[in-house]
Design a protein around this motif. Structure first.
Motif, mmCIF file in Angstrom:
data_model
loop_
_atom_site.group_PDB
_atom_site.id
_atom_site.type_symbol
_atom_site.label_atom_id
_atom_site.label_comp_id
_atom_site.label_asym_id
_atom_site.label_seq_id
_atom_site.Cartn_x
_atom_site.Cartn_y
_atom_site.Cartn_z
ATOM 1 N N ASP A 80 28.067 -49.599 7.661
ATOM 2 C CA ASP A 80 26.919 -50.493 7.600
ATOM 3 C C ASP A 80 25.811 -50.062 8.563
ATOM 4 O O ASP A 80 24.819 -50.757 8.724
ATOM 5 C CB ASP A 80 27.337 -51.928 7.897
ATOM 6 C CG ASP A 80 28.071 -52.070 9.231
ATOM 7 O OD1 ASP A 80 28.360 -51.022 9.856
ATOM 8 O OD2 ASP A 80 28.347 -53.208 9.642
ATOM 9 N N PHE A 111 39.276 -58.675 -3.763
ATOM 10 C CA PHE A 111 38.788 -58.638 -5.135
ATOM 11 C C PHE A 111 39.848 -58.025 -6.043
ATOM 12 O O PHE A 111 40.394 -56.966 -5.748
ATOM 13 C CB PHE A 111 37.502 -57.811 -5.214
ATOM 14 C CG PHE A 111 37.016 -57.601 -6.618
ATOM 15 C CD1 PHE A 111 36.524 -58.656 -7.368
ATOM 16 C CD2 PHE A 111 37.073 -56.350 -7.200
ATOM 17 C CE1 PHE A 111 36.066 -58.471 -8.661
ATOM 18 C CE2 PHE A 111 36.625 -56.147 -8.500
ATOM 19 C CZ PHE A 111 36.125 -57.214 -9.222
ATOM 20 N N GLU A 130 24.422 -51.828 -14.122
ATOM 21 C CA GLU A 130 24.595 -51.744 -12.676
ATOM 22 C C GLU A 130 24.747 -50.297 -12.222
ATOM 23 O O GLU A 130 24.241 -49.906 -11.177
ATOM 24 C CB GLU A 130 25.813 -52.568 -12.239
ATOM 25 C CG GLU A 130 25.611 -54.058 -12.347
ATOM 26 C CD GLU A 130 24.391 -54.526 -11.564
ATOM 27 O OE1 GLU A 130 24.293 -54.241 -10.364
ATOM 28 O OE2 GLU A 130 23.509 -55.169 -12.178
ATOM 29 N N HIS A 144 29.382 -47.976 -3.085
ATOM 30 C CA HIS A 144 29.813 -49.242 -2.494
ATOM 31 C C HIS A 144 28.883 -50.390 -2.930
ATOM 32 O O HIS A 144 29.353 -51.474 -3.303
ATOM 33 C CB HIS A 144 29.817 -49.121 -0.970
ATOM 34 C CG HIS A 144 29.939 -50.430 -0.251
ATOM 35 N ND1 HIS A 144 31.119 -51.127 -0.180
ATOM 36 C CD2 HIS A 144 29.020 -51.192 0.395
ATOM 37 C CE1 HIS A 144 30.931 -52.254 0.492
ATOM 38 N NE2 HIS A 144 29.663 -52.310 0.841
ATOM 39 N N LEU A 145 27.572 -50.141 -2.898
ATOM 40 C CA LEU A 145 26.610 -51.180 -3.262
ATOM 41 C C LEU A 145 26.696 -51.529 -4.744
ATOM 42 O O LEU A 145 26.564 -52.697 -5.131
ATOM 43 C CB LEU A 145 25.195 -50.714 -2.909
ATOM 44 C CG LEU A 145 24.892 -50.578 -1.411
ATOM 45 C CD1 LEU A 145 23.538 -49.915 -1.201
ATOM 46 C CD2 LEU A 145 24.936 -51.935 -0.726
ATOM 47 N N LYS A 146 26.928 -50.522 -5.592
ATOM 48 C CA LYS A 146 27.054 -50.774 -7.024
ATOM 49 C C LYS A 146 28.294 -51.618 -7.316
ATOM 50 O O LYS A 146 28.252 -52.558 -8.107
ATOM 51 C CB LYS A 146 27.124 -49.450 -7.784
ATOM 52 C CG LYS A 146 25.816 -48.691 -7.831
ATOM 53 C CD LYS A 146 25.956 -47.384 -8.581
ATOM 54 C CE LYS A 146 24.640 -46.617 -8.606
ATOM 55 N NZ LYS A 146 24.720 -45.372 -9.384
ATOM 56 N N LEU A 147 29.403 -51.267 -6.680
ATOM 57 C CA LEU A 147 30.629 -52.029 -6.887
ATOM 58 C C LEU A 147 30.485 -53.462 -6.377
ATOM 59 O O LEU A 147 30.977 -54.412 -6.996
ATOM 60 C CB LEU A 147 31.803 -51.335 -6.187
ATOM 61 C CG LEU A 147 32.277 -50.023 -6.805
ATOM 62 C CD1 LEU A 147 33.316 -49.352 -5.907
ATOM 63 C CD2 LEU A 147 32.867 -50.256 -8.188
ATOM 64 N N LYS A 148 29.815 -53.605 -5.232
ATOM 65 C CA LYS A 148 29.612 -54.940 -4.666
ATOM 66 C C LYS A 148 28.778 -55.802 -5.604
ATOM 67 O O LYS A 148 29.074 -56.979 -5.815
ATOM 68 C CB LYS A 148 28.933 -54.817 -3.303
ATOM 69 C CG LYS A 148 28.804 -56.137 -2.564
ATOM 70 C CD LYS A 148 28.224 -55.927 -1.177
ATOM 71 C CE LYS A 148 28.123 -57.244 -0.425
ATOM 72 N NZ LYS A 148 27.540 -57.051 0.923
ATOM 73 N N SER A 149 27.711 -55.215 -6.167
ATOM 74 C CA SER A 149 26.861 -55.947 -7.105
ATOM 75 C C SER A 149 27.617 -56.279 -8.385
ATOM 76 O O SER A 149 27.493 -57.382 -8.939
ATOM 77 C CB SER A 149 25.618 -55.123 -7.426
ATOM 78 O OG SER A 149 24.827 -55.758 -8.398
ATOM 79 N N LYS A 151 30.789 -56.712 -8.770
ATOM 80 C CA LYS A 151 31.867 -57.675 -8.554
ATOM 81 C C LYS A 151 31.435 -59.101 -8.893
ATOM 82 O O LYS A 151 32.141 -59.829 -9.591
ATOM 83 C CB LYS A 151 32.337 -57.595 -7.098
ATOM 84 C CG LYS A 151 33.452 -58.553 -6.756
ATOM 85 C CD LYS A 151 34.002 -58.294 -5.373
ATOM 86 C CE LYS A 151 33.019 -58.623 -4.295
ATOM 87 N NZ LYS A 151 33.615 -58.531 -2.943
ATOM 88 N N GLY A 152 30.246 -59.497 -8.417
ATOM 89 C CA GLY A 152 29.766 -60.849 -8.684
ATOM 90 C C GLY A 152 29.502 -61.097 -10.152
ATOM 91 O O GLY A 152 29.791 -62.181 -10.672
#
Length: 208
Positions: A80, A111, A130, A144-149, A151-152
């Motif tokens: 981060d 998750f 995405e 990481h950011l793509k997976l985080k987005s 997920k929701g």
């Protein structure tokens, strides 16, 4: 975890040069060295071009010569963090600093990908949308950011179908008791047929 940062006197990509899009041998050698060293760019903010020849008009040239890189252990433990490229001031180079963010204790639930989501007609469309997005970040951080987005968005498809399956089974059992006690009618038979199909579908989703 370790990082390397400073003036490397060569750009990594075509976008690192304000007046030329040519890929030179030095650029290829530099990128090969970074790959072999298992390094990657840190996410960054601030100025894109970090060097200027301090000229004006048609003779002005700017390049991204200063970069900050991290190894795999850096991204795993300090993913981060990000590099900040500051204004040049009176120098011909930007100064570079690494901003460390305070880590918050993890309070979320792990998750879990539910296979039943792949049955949703919008699943592939959402994933493609995405994954097509671009982020000004390292390759590892971009994933990481793509997976985080993602997920929701996937969670919005619904969670485990246990309660829905339980409700449908109860309806089917109640109807079958009515048929047993009061006799079968065309409407009850049709309703039972539809409920059987729905319970079967939910059973497959439960298993998925």
């Amino acid at each position: 975890p370790w990082a390397v940062l400073g003036d490397f006197n060569v750009t990594r990509y075509r976008t690192g040069h304000s007046t030329s899009s040519r890929v030179t041998k030095a650029m290829k050698d530099f990128n090969n060295t970074i790959t072999k060293s298992e390094l990657e760019d840190l996410n960054c903010s601030g100025f894109h071009f970090t060097w200027s020849n301090m000229r004006t008009g048609v003779g002005a040239v700017s390049k991204k010569l200063d970069i900050a890189l991290g190894n795999w252990h850096w991204f795993r433990t300090l993913g981060d963090s990000f590099a900040v490229y500051h204004p040049l001031g009176i120098s011909d180079h930007s100064s570079v600093s690494i901003q460390m963010r305070s880590k918050l204790p993890f309070r979320g639930r792990p998750f879990k990908f539910l296979n039943l989501w792949t049955e949703n007609e919008n699943f592939l469309k959402v994933v493609r949308q995405e994954w097509a997005k671009t982020y000004q970040a390292s390759l590892l951080m971009a994933i990481h950011l793509k997976l985080k987005s993602l997920k929701g968005l996937l969670k919005a498809f619904g969670t485990r179908p246990d309660s829905k399956a339980k409700e449908l089974r109860l309806q089917l059992h109640t109807l079958q008791r009515e048929i047993l006690n009061e006799g079968e009618t065309p409407s009850r038979a049709e309703k039972e047929r539809k409920l059987r199909l729905e319970v079967g579908r939910m059973a497959r989703w439960e298993e998925a």
